[in-house]
Design an enzyme around this catalytic site. Structure first.
Site, mmCIF file in Angstrom:
data_model
loop_
_atom_site.group_PDB
_atom_site.id
_atom_site.type_symbol
_atom_site.label_atom_id
_atom_site.label_comp_id
_atom_site.label_asym_id
_atom_site.label_seq_id
_atom_site.Cartn_x
_atom_site.Cartn_y
_atom_site.Cartn_z
ATOM 1 N N CYS A 177 8.065 -25.822 45.200
ATOM 2 C CA CYS A 177 7.625 -24.693 46.027
ATOM 3 C C CYS A 177 8.822 -23.921 46.577
ATOM 4 O O CYS A 177 8.779 -22.694 46.714
ATOM 5 C CB CYS A 177 6.734 -25.171 47.165
ATOM 6 S SG CYS A 177 7.548 -26.295 48.329
ATOM 7 N N HIS A 323 6.335 -27.256 53.213
ATOM 8 C CA HIS A 323 5.969 -26.429 52.065
ATOM 9 C C HIS A 323 6.622 -25.059 52.227
ATOM 10 O O HIS A 323 6.981 -24.663 53.337
ATOM 11 C CB HIS A 323 4.439 -26.297 52.024
ATOM 12 C CG HIS A 323 3.890 -25.771 50.733
ATOM 13 N ND1 HIS A 323 4.299 -26.200 49.499
ATOM 14 C CD2 HIS A 323 2.938 -24.820 50.498
ATOM 15 C CE1 HIS A 323 3.614 -25.567 48.563
ATOM 16 N NE2 HIS A 323 2.797 -24.705 49.140
ATOM 17 N N ASN A 343 0.341 -18.971 47.678
ATOM 18 C CA ASN A 343 0.664 -20.378 47.500
ATOM 19 C C ASN A 343 1.097 -20.628 46.057
ATOM 20 O O ASN A 343 1.082 -19.718 45.229
ATOM 21 C CB ASN A 343 -0.555 -21.234 47.873
ATOM 22 C CG ASN A 343 -0.188 -22.665 48.165
ATOM 23 O OD1 ASN A 343 0.981 -23.024 48.242
ATOM 24 N ND2 ASN A 343 -1.182 -23.513 48.334
#
Length: 376
Positions: A177, A323, A343
């Protein structure tokens, strides 16, 4: 008289029989849960479908998830508020979800590394952030006032409408990520600055496999350290179409890149890695005038997110950041003002890969660690 007594006894016996029968008009909760679970494993093609031991274990986790989902929806008083339900992660424990989809976005020394006396920009940020509560307490009143939106800012900003936001990626089992959020944001900003009609994807594997400065590929990395590496090394980024094959040896990957056209993409000139808690108006200003931004978040409660605007159940403490995401816009016309957050769990997550987070409350820690990127 005897007939009356006999009739009373019969009535008593019949009544007792009915009382002894476990009579329940409501569907059995376990049966209903199992029906949902069987649909779930077929829908997501779970590999343990015919493994009874693993099936039973995952079913118990799934039942626990149903209880968590019911709790998460308790505060849902408005249609716009986030709604939670069964997702592809409903058979994972909290620990498994954290391990497979998230990571701790803090610097960790790798094998053989020793603590250096030199303090990097990220180390400095981490040190300063520990006193953020004290500083926020001093400027709290002023910060709250400054969150009032300036009239010159547009009420709605969505950079997707300008064709400058790359498609939603799926990181799968790779903890990348940190790389996806930064590279997609650079791609957006380069497209905006060069006034190109459409966005071009960058070669994310180039960063996942080769970024130094305390980044560990699929085992995790850090957005601020990645930006520092890109800036210091003046890395010229490959496009996806020019993405080279990454050769791997037995011990470590050997990165091989062909010569790239330096005019295709701009390089990182400067970047921020700052706390904007109680100063989210600065995030809105950049989104409106410059383009998408990178943010670290706490995504542990996103496991069951289906859609709507997150207002509850998303802690904002700095130490819980796990994240990294790209913020691509905002909406101030909604009853609940929110950010559009991209995302990296594929398009089946949330709203076609996106999640809406309420503005102004540091929900999910979205303002704890923000990166504005300037390209040259």
């Amino acid at each position: 008289m005897s007939e009356v007594i006999e009739m009373i006894l019969i009535i008593i016996i019949v009544t007792l029989c009915f009382l002894m029968i476990p009579f329940n008009l409501q569907p059995n909760a376990v049966i209903e849960a199992r029906k949902k679970f069987d649909i779930f494993i077929r829908l997501y093609d779970k590999p343990y479908r015919h493994n009874m031991r693993e099936y039973d274990r995952r079913f118990q986790i799934f039942r626990s998830s149903l209880n968590k989902i019911a709790f998460l929806n308790v505060h849902r008083m408005e249609n716009d508020t986030a709604i939670y339900g069964i997702t592809q992660y409903a058979d994972l424990t909290d620990q498994e979800f954290l391990q497979w989809n998230l990571s701790v976005l803090k610097h960790q020394m790798g094998p053989g590394q020793i603590l250096q006396e030199k303090i990097t920009p990220l180390d400095k940020f981490i040190i300063e952030s520990s006193s953020a509560e004290m500083k926020d307490a001093i400027i709290f009143t002023r910060a709250k006032r400054s969150l009032q939106i300036s009239d010159y800012l547009p009420k709605v900003v969505d950079w997707r409408e300008k064709n400058v936001v790359p498609a939603v990626k799926s990181q799968g089992n790779c903890g990348a990520c940190w790389a996806i959020s930064v590279m997609d944001t650079i791609s957006s900003l380069s497209t905006i600055k060069k006034k190109q009609p459409n966005v071009t994807d960058l070669c994310i594997d180039q960063v996942i496999n080769c970024a130094g400065n305390g980044n560990y590929g699929c085992d995790g990395g850090d957005t601020c350290r990645l930006l520092e590496w890109l800036q210091n090394e003046q890395i010229v980024l490959n496009t996806l179409s020019d993405c080279p094959t990454t050769l791997s040896t037995e011990n470590n990957p050997a990165c091989k890149f062909g010569k790239v056209n330096e005019q295709k993409f701009l390089t990182v000139g400067s970047f921020s890695c700052v706390s904007l808690v109680d100063r989210e108006h600065l995030m809105l200003r950049y989104l409106a005038t410059r383009g998408p931004i990178v943010a670290a978040v706490n995504a542990i409660s996103w496991q069951y997110y289906l859609g709507g605007i997150v207002q509850y159940h998303c802690e904002g403490r700095y130490e819980d950041l796990n994240h990294a995401v790209e913020i691509v816009g905002y909406n101030l016309e909604s009853n609940i003002p929110y950010y559009w957050v991209k995302n990296s769990w594929g398009t089946t997550f949330g709203d076609h890969g996106y999640i809406k987070i309420e503005i102004g409350k540091n929900l999910c820690g979205i303002a704890n660690r923000v990166s504005f990127i300037e390209l040259v």
